[in-house]
Design a protein around this motif. Structure first.
Motif, short mmCIF file in Angstrom:
data_model
loop_
_atom_site.label_atom_id
_atom_site.label_comp_id
_atom_site.label_asym_id
_atom_site.label_seq_id
_atom_site.Cartn_x
_atom_site.Cartn_y
_atom_site.Cartn_z
N ILE A 68 23.06 23.21 -7.63
CA ILE A 68 21.69 23.67 -7.97
C ILE A 68 21.44 25.20 -7.59
O ILE A 68 22.26 25.52 -6.67
N TYR A 69 20.88 25.98 -8.41
CA TYR A 69 20.55 27.25 -8.17
C TYR A 69 19.11 27.53 -8.38
O TYR A 69 18.55 27.36 -9.62
N MET A 70 18.38 27.95 -7.30
CA MET A 70 16.97 27.88 -7.64
C MET A 70 16.44 29.09 -6.59
O MET A 70 16.94 29.41 -5.51
N ASN A 118 32.57 21.83 8.89
CA ASN A 118 33.23 23.24 8.70
C ASN A 118 33.21 23.69 7.44
O ASN A 118 33.77 24.82 7.15
N ARG A 119 32.83 23.06 6.32
CA ARG A 119 32.70 23.38 5.06
C ARG A 119 31.33 23.74 4.50
O ARG A 119 30.42 23.13 4.81
N LYS A 120 31.37 24.97 3.74
CA LYS A 120 29.97 25.33 3.17
C LYS A 120 29.44 24.51 1.86
O LYS A 120 30.14 24.58 0.92
N ILE A 121 28.31 23.76 2.09
CA ILE A 121 28.03 23.11 0.96
C ILE A 121 26.77 23.71 0.14
O ILE A 121 26.34 23.57 -0.80
N GLY A 122 26.30 24.69 0.91
CA GLY A 122 25.01 25.47 0.30
C GLY A 122 24.80 26.67 1.09
O GLY A 122 25.09 26.78 2.38
N GLY A 143 21.37 27.96 -3.27
CA GLY A 143 22.41 27.45 -3.65
C GLY A 143 23.17 26.27 -3.08
O GLY A 143 23.40 26.56 -2.04
N ILE A 144 23.14 25.07 -3.90
CA ILE A 144 23.80 24.05 -3.25
C ILE A 144 24.73 23.41 -4.10
O ILE A 144 24.50 23.09 -5.42
N SER A 163 30.98 19.97 -1.73
CA SER A 163 29.89 19.65 -2.36
C SER A 163 29.63 18.32 -1.79
O SER A 163 30.31 17.60 -1.23
N LEU A 164 28.32 17.61 -2.28
CA LEU A 164 27.92 16.21 -1.89
C LEU A 164 28.99 15.36 -2.68
O LEU A 164 29.45 14.45 -1.85
#
Ligand code: BTN
Length: 257
Positions: A68-70, A118-122, A143-144, A163-164
């Motif tokens: 997602i880019y919004m 600890n990891r970036k999801i968005g 951004g997700i 990511s999910l």
């Protein structure tokens, strides 16, 4: 992605009008260009970005079809000195929406990173237009990472991004997630305008940062200490080793323990 379905599923100002682009430089840039002549709540969504922007001048990797880019145009009535609260509010809304959809305990790292273990999801990038110390408009960029596999991330961020799908081994409908995100944003944005303290308290409940030993890099200086709190403007209150408190408005934070 089904834009009509998104419009039908959204309750509130944010998301009544949506522009969709298959490819674009950056949804934030387009939102910024349109903001002055558009009403509050305009949403720009892209399938992919060629020049996706992250915080602190970084790139936001934006491959097509997966994530997602919004960006959202807001015209908040808050003071310029309270602008960080827009990002704080968005982090709360995103974390709640993503928890509802995925069941994962997605936390917030100050000020605005969405984190799972600890990891970036968005991430969230707020850009402002101001005049005479007043906010003219804000562009809230979100951004997700949704259906990206680890191979879809460039090698240098592969072990810090997730990511999910990566975490659940399931594919997610981006349409459904955007509806949930926009509905939570409608809810928390209206709370921000009437009762900002509630937003801050919710942020503290969802964040992983408070109480941790952290290192914060700011434009001028780096600091290490214990993240004690965030104040009513969203600034981080750091307890330095000598016991003094340091208030930090913006920076890059790493959790050390
Ligand atoms: C961060 O560095 O954590 C913020 C990332 C923000 C990325 C989003 S994707 C949609 C919007 N358009 C951009 O160019 N950036 C934001």
């Amino acid at each position: 992605m089904n834009i009509e379905k998104i419009k039908q599923g959204v309750r509130g100002n944010i998301g009544q009008e949506i522009f969709f682009y298959p490819v674009i430089d950056s949804t934030n840039t387009v939102a910024f260009e349109k903001a002055l002549n558009s009403r509050e709540g305009l949403v720009i969504i892209a399938e992919s970005q060629l020049k996706g922007k992250g915080r602190l001048g970084r790139k936001w990797v934006s491959p097509p079809g997966l994530n997602i880019y919004m960006s959202i145009v807001l015209k908040p009535l808050i003071e310029l000195t309270d602008a960080t609260l827009i990002t704080i509010m968005a982090a709360v809304a995103c974390s709640i929406a993503l928890r509802k959809i995925s069941g994962l305990e997605i936390t917030i790292k100050w000020p605005n990173d969405l984190i799972f273990q600890n990891r970036k999801i968005g991430g969230i990038l707020t850009e402002l237009k101001s005049e005479n110390k007043k906010i003219v408009f804000a562009v809230l960029g979100i951004g997700i990472n949704i259906n990206a596999d680890s191979k879809d991330f460039p090698e240098d961020i592969r072990n810090i991004a997730t990511s999910l799908k990566n975490e659940t081994k399931k594919n997610f409908s981006r349409t459904k997630i955007i509806i949930e995100l926009l509905n939570e944003l409608n809810k928390w944005y209206s709370i921000l305008n009437s009762d900002p303290k509630t937003v801050i308290n919710k942020w503290k409940e969802l964040a992983s940062t408070i109480g941790k030993k952290v290192r914060v890099e700011t434009v001028q200086e780096n600091f290490e200490g214990i993240a004690q709190d965030i104040d009513e403007k969203g600034a981080l209150i750091l307890k330095l080793p000598a016991g003094k408190q340091k208030r930090i408005i913006s920076g890059d934070l790493k959790e050390l323990s």
